[in-house]
Motif scaffolding. Structure first.
Motif, PDB file in Angstrom:
ATOM      1  N   ASP A  88       0.929  -1.053   0.001  1.00  0.00           N
ATOM      2  CA  ASP A  88      -0.110  -0.029  -0.242  1.00  0.00           C
ATOM      3  C   ASP A  88       0.915   1.461   0.003  1.00  0.00           C
ATOM      4  O   ASP A  88       0.414   2.313  -0.559  1.00  0.00           O
ATOM      5  CB  ASP A  88      -1.017  -0.003   1.321  1.00  0.00           C
ATOM      6  CG  ASP A  88      -1.718  -0.993   1.152  1.00  0.00           C
ATOM      7  OD1 ASP A  88      -2.493  -1.556  -0.009  1.00  0.00           O
ATOM      8  OD2 ASP A  88      -2.286  -1.718   2.482  1.00  0.00           O
ATOM      9  N   LEU A  89       1.908   1.302   0.678  1.00  0.00           N
ATOM     10  CA  LEU A  89       2.878   2.532   0.644  1.00  0.00           C
ATOM     11  C   LEU A  89       3.070   3.015  -0.751  1.00  0.00           C
ATOM     12  O   LEU A  89       3.107   4.159  -0.640  1.00  0.00           O
ATOM     13  CB  LEU A  89       4.190   2.081   1.269  1.00  0.00           C
ATOM     14  CG  LEU A  89       5.113   3.230   1.518  1.00  0.00           C
ATOM     15  CD1 LEU A  89       4.776   4.270   2.244  1.00  0.00           C
ATOM     16  CD2 LEU A  89       6.802   2.697   1.771  1.00  0.00           C
ATOM     17  N   VAL A  90       3.632   2.043  -1.667  1.00  0.00           N
ATOM     18  CA  VAL A  90       3.832   2.760  -3.014  1.00  0.00           C
ATOM     19  C   VAL A  90       2.807   3.255  -3.621  1.00  0.00           C
ATOM     20  O   VAL A  90       2.745   3.870  -4.970  1.00  0.00           O
ATOM     21  CB  VAL A  90       4.507   1.755  -4.059  1.00  0.00           C
ATOM     22  CG1 VAL A  90       5.741   1.288  -3.242  1.00  0.00           C
ATOM     23  CG2 VAL A  90       3.482   0.104  -4.197  1.00  0.00           C
ATOM     24  N   THR A  91       1.414   3.147  -3.415  1.00  0.00           N
ATOM     25  CA  THR A  91       0.199   3.249  -4.144  1.00  0.00           C
ATOM     26  C   THR A  91      -0.548   4.400  -3.455  1.00  0.00           C
ATOM     27  O   THR A  91      -1.420   4.945  -4.450  1.00  0.00           O
ATOM     28  CB  THR A  91      -0.550   2.137  -4.562  1.00  0.00           C
ATOM     29  OG1 THR A  91      -1.124   1.656  -3.372  1.00  0.00           O
ATOM     30  CG2 THR A  91      -0.086   0.866  -5.142  1.00  0.00           C
ATOM     31  N   MET A  92      -0.428   4.795  -2.199  1.00  0.00           N
ATOM     32  CA  MET A  92      -1.154   5.697  -1.516  1.00  0.00           C
ATOM     33  C   MET A  92      -0.909   7.043  -2.264  1.00  0.00           C
ATOM     34  O   MET A  92       0.233   7.682  -2.691  1.00  0.00           O
ATOM     35  CB  MET A  92      -0.789   5.956  -0.101  1.00  0.00           C
ATOM     36  CG  MET A  92       0.706   6.316   0.233  1.00  0.00           C
ATOM     37  SD  MET A  92       0.843   6.068   2.010  1.00  0.00           S
ATOM     38  CE  MET A  92       0.099   7.683   2.520  1.00  0.00           C
ATOM     39  N   PRO A  93      -1.980   7.908  -2.303  1.00  0.00           N
ATOM     40  CA  PRO A  93      -1.619   9.398  -3.054  1.00  0.00           C
ATOM     41  C   PRO A  93      -0.845  10.127  -1.939  1.00  0.00           C
ATOM     42  O   PRO A  93      -0.890  10.114  -0.960  1.00  0.00           O
ATOM     43  CB  PRO A  93      -2.974   9.890  -3.053  1.00  0.00           C
ATOM     44  CG  PRO A  93      -3.974   8.587  -3.048  1.00  0.00           C
ATOM     45  CD  PRO A  93      -3.383   7.654  -2.222  1.00  0.00           C
ATOM     46  N   ASP A  94       0.235  10.872  -2.779  1.00  0.00           N
ATOM     47  CA  ASP A  94       0.924  11.866  -2.032  1.00  0.00           C
ATOM     48  C   ASP A  94       0.297  13.348  -1.899  1.00  0.00           C
ATOM     49  O   ASP A  94       1.016  14.395  -1.512  1.00  0.00           O
ATOM     50  CB  ASP A  94       2.481  11.937  -2.519  1.00  0.00           C
ATOM     51  CG  ASP A  94       2.463  12.262  -4.146  1.00  0.00           C
ATOM     52  OD1 ASP A  94       1.672  13.258  -4.378  1.00  0.00           O
ATOM     53  OD2 ASP A  94       3.304  12.065  -4.869  1.00  0.00           O
ATOM     54  N   GLU A  95      -0.784  13.458  -2.698  1.00  0.00           N
ATOM     55  CA  GLU A  95      -1.508  14.778  -2.704  1.00  0.00           C
ATOM     56  C   GLU A  95      -0.534  15.966  -3.203  1.00  0.00           C
ATOM     57  O   GLU A  95      -0.711  17.197  -2.879  1.00  0.00           O
ATOM     58  CB  GLU A  95      -2.000  15.129  -1.389  1.00  0.00           C
ATOM     59  CG  GLU A  95      -2.894  13.994  -0.588  1.00  0.00           C
ATOM     60  CD  GLU A  95      -4.172  13.561  -1.534  1.00  0.00           C
ATOM     61  OE1 GLU A  95      -4.546  14.633  -2.152  1.00  0.00           O
ATOM     62  OE2 GLU A  95      -4.759  12.673  -1.199  1.00  0.00           O
ATOM     63  N   PHE A  96       0.475  15.628  -4.136  1.00  0.00           N
ATOM     64  CA  PHE A  96       1.387  16.413  -4.509  1.00  0.00           C
ATOM     65  C   PHE A  96       2.159  17.090  -3.466  1.00  0.00           C
ATOM     66  O   PHE A  96       2.667  18.422  -3.838  1.00  0.00           O
ATOM     67  CB  PHE A  96       0.811  17.492  -5.766  1.00  0.00           C
ATOM     68  CG  PHE A  96       0.579  16.746  -7.004  1.00  0.00           C
ATOM     69  CD1 PHE A  96       1.659  16.378  -7.710  1.00  0.00           C
ATOM     70  CD2 PHE A  96      -0.718  16.207  -7.386  1.00  0.00           C
ATOM     71  CE1 PHE A  96       1.360  15.782  -9.129  1.00  0.00           C
ATOM     72  CE2 PHE A  96      -0.719  15.689  -8.622  1.00  0.00           C
ATOM     73  CZ  PHE A  96       0.165  15.289  -9.440  1.00  0.00           C
ATOM     74  N   ASN A  97       2.495  16.720  -2.491  1.00  0.00           N
ATOM     75  CA  ASN A  97       3.177  16.988  -1.305  1.00  0.00           C
ATOM     76  C   ASN A  97       4.828  16.394  -1.660  1.00  0.00           C
ATOM     77  O   ASN A  97       4.731  15.305  -1.448  1.00  0.00           O
ATOM     78  CB  ASN A  97       2.659  16.546  -0.116  1.00  0.00           C
ATOM     79  CG  ASN A  97       3.408  17.002   1.013  1.00  0.00           C
ATOM     80  OD1 ASN A  97       4.777  17.367   1.025  1.00  0.00           O
ATOM     81  ND2 ASN A  97       2.811  17.546   1.919  1.00  0.00           N
ATOM     82  N   TRP A  98       5.437  17.250  -2.005  1.00  0.00           N
ATOM     83  CA  TRP A  98       7.049  16.777  -2.324  1.00  0.00           C
ATOM     84  C   TRP A  98       7.661  16.004  -1.389  1.00  0.00           C
ATOM     85  O   TRP A  98       8.310  15.208  -1.327  1.00  0.00           O
ATOM     86  CB  TRP A  98       7.891  17.968  -2.941  1.00  0.00           C
ATOM     87  CG  TRP A  98       9.196  17.405  -3.452  1.00  0.00           C
ATOM     88  CD1 TRP A  98       9.351  16.840  -4.731  1.00  0.00           C
ATOM     89  CD2 TRP A  98      10.270  17.289  -2.644  1.00  0.00           C
ATOM     90  NE1 TRP A  98      10.494  16.373  -4.730  1.00  0.00           N
ATOM     91  CE2 TRP A  98      11.267  16.737  -3.429  1.00  0.00           C
ATOM     92  CE3 TRP A  98      10.818  17.812  -1.570  1.00  0.00           C
ATOM     93  CZ2 TRP A  98      12.717  16.514  -3.180  1.00  0.00           C
ATOM     94  CZ3 TRP A  98      12.347  17.640  -1.099  1.00  0.00           C
ATOM     95  CH2 TRP A  98      12.978  16.898  -1.960  1.00  0.00           C
ATOM     96  N   THR A 100       6.314  14.249   1.133  1.00  0.00           N
ATOM     97  CA  THR A 100       5.556  13.043   1.234  1.00  0.00           C
ATOM     98  C   THR A 100       6.356  12.004   0.023  1.00  0.00           C
ATOM     99  O   THR A 100       6.364  10.936   0.274  1.00  0.00           O
ATOM    100  CB  THR A 100       4.044  13.031   1.044  1.00  0.00           C
ATOM    101  OG1 THR A 100       3.746  13.847   1.894  1.00  0.00           O
ATOM    102  CG2 THR A 100       3.567  11.520   1.140  1.00  0.00           C
ATOM    103  N   ALA A 101       6.294  12.603  -1.138  1.00  0.00           N
ATOM    104  CA  ALA A 101       6.626  11.791  -2.302  1.00  0.00           C
ATOM    105  C   ALA A 101       8.219  11.346  -2.223  1.00  0.00           C
ATOM    106  O   ALA A 101       8.587  10.183  -2.409  1.00  0.00           O
ATOM    107  CB  ALA A 101       6.531  12.527  -3.835  1.00  0.00           C
ATOM    108  N   ALA A 166       6.030  14.145   7.117  1.00  0.00           N
ATOM    109  CA  ALA A 166       5.824  12.990   6.056  1.00  0.00           C
ATOM    110  C   ALA A 166       6.313  11.538   6.554  1.00  0.00           C
ATOM    111  O   ALA A 166       5.748  10.547   6.435  1.00  0.00           O
ATOM    112  CB  ALA A 166       6.494  13.179   4.709  1.00  0.00           C
ATOM    113  N   LEU A 167       7.485  11.698   7.388  1.00  0.00           N
ATOM    114  CA  LEU A 167       7.961  10.522   7.890  1.00  0.00           C
ATOM    115  C   LEU A 167       6.903  10.011   8.953  1.00  0.00           C
ATOM    116  O   LEU A 167       6.783   8.637   8.843  1.00  0.00           O
ATOM    117  CB  LEU A 167       9.014  10.788   8.663  1.00  0.00           C
ATOM    118  CG  LEU A 167      10.638  10.884   7.430  1.00  0.00           C
ATOM    119  CD1 LEU A 167      11.749  11.282   8.591  1.00  0.00           C
ATOM    120  CD2 LEU A 167      11.040   9.601   6.841  1.00  0.00           C
TER     121      LEU A 167
END
Length: 257
Positions: A88-98, A100-101, A166-167
């Motif tokens: 799930d970690l690789v697919t969760m949306p990052d909401e265009f928060n750099w 988080t990405a 983010a972490l």
């Protein structure tokens, strides 16, 4: 039983699929950052790493394709959503928060080098050779990302706060990288490369970088019976990403270019 079913029921193949599917989906979702990086250096690097992740996934699918007599593109794009082993970690949306990405890519890079090292110690020479080559390239990614983590740790208060947030966000689910792939595989837990040792190696490597950077991370190893993306129970956003990723392929299955 079809060749695809044989692959999906094989515990060793599921370990390879878990890593390949992680890289496929990470390359897909992180590709959304092309042209949107906070600075030119990171924009170019992020796009390059996304392309590498997609190509690395293909290298692993090619191994499975040879072993199970399947077209690698069929493995990548013609499975049902529940047959993908990505976490799930690789697919969760990052909401265009750099932040988080970035934190997600950094965590997965640490995981990928650990898994490639593990798979490179196996008995299948073709897989060993492929993993050694990919390990060198993923190692370049990791060195770059570790350097960035330390740069951010010595930067502004805002930057440090955003990365730590983010972490904290990702730490809640990051341990599911170690979820046992495919609950229907006989002996799947036994084939999972010593999960306790891998988890310790992964978190120790990350914590060493974080300690030098002034950050912290809390994540836990999931129980053997934990169910998530690796066992085909994906969050709704994965279904949307899968439909987007496979749209062209599904429009004309088997087409040659």
């Amino acid at each position: 039983m079809t060749a695809m079913q044989n692959m999906l029921k094989d515990p060793d193949a599921n370990l390879v699929l878990a890593l390949a599917d992680d890289l496929l989906m990470l390359g897909h979702v992180q590709g959304d950052w092309t042209g949107l990086g906070p600075i030119l250096e990171e924009d170019i690097a992020s796009s390059s790493m996304s392309q590498d992740d997609l190509s690395h996934a293909l290298v692993l699918y090619e191994h499975l394709g040879t072993r199970f007599e399947l077209d690698p593109d069929v493995i990548a794009f013609e499975r049902e959503p529940e047959d993908y082993r990505c976490c799930d970690l690789v697919t969760m949306p990052d909401e265009f928060n750099w932040a988080t990405a970035f934190a997600r890519r950094w965590m997965v890079a640490h995981w990928a080098v650990q898994m490639l090292d593990q798979l490179a110690r196996g008995d299948e020479q073709d897989l060993v050779d492929r993993c050694r080559r990919l390990r060198a390239e993923q190692g370049v990614h990791l060195s770059y990302l570790d350097d960035w983590m330390q740069r951010l740790g010595s930067g502004t208060d805002e930057g440090r706060d955003r990365v730590q947030t983010a972490l904290d966000l990702l730490g809640a689910t990051a341990g599911m990288l170690l979820e046992v792939p495919d609950r229907d595989c006989a002996g799947a837990v036994d084939a999972c490369c010593n999960r306790d040792e891998l988890f310790t190696q992964w978190t120790t490597a990350m914590n060493a970088v974080l300690a030098a950077s002034g950050f912290s991370l809390t994540c836990t190893l999931p129980a053997d019976e934990a169910v998530g993306g690796r066992r085909g129970h994906h969050a709704p956003h994965f279904i949307e990403q899968h439909a987007e990723m496979t749209e062209v392929r599904c429009a004309d299955p088997g087409a040659s270019w």
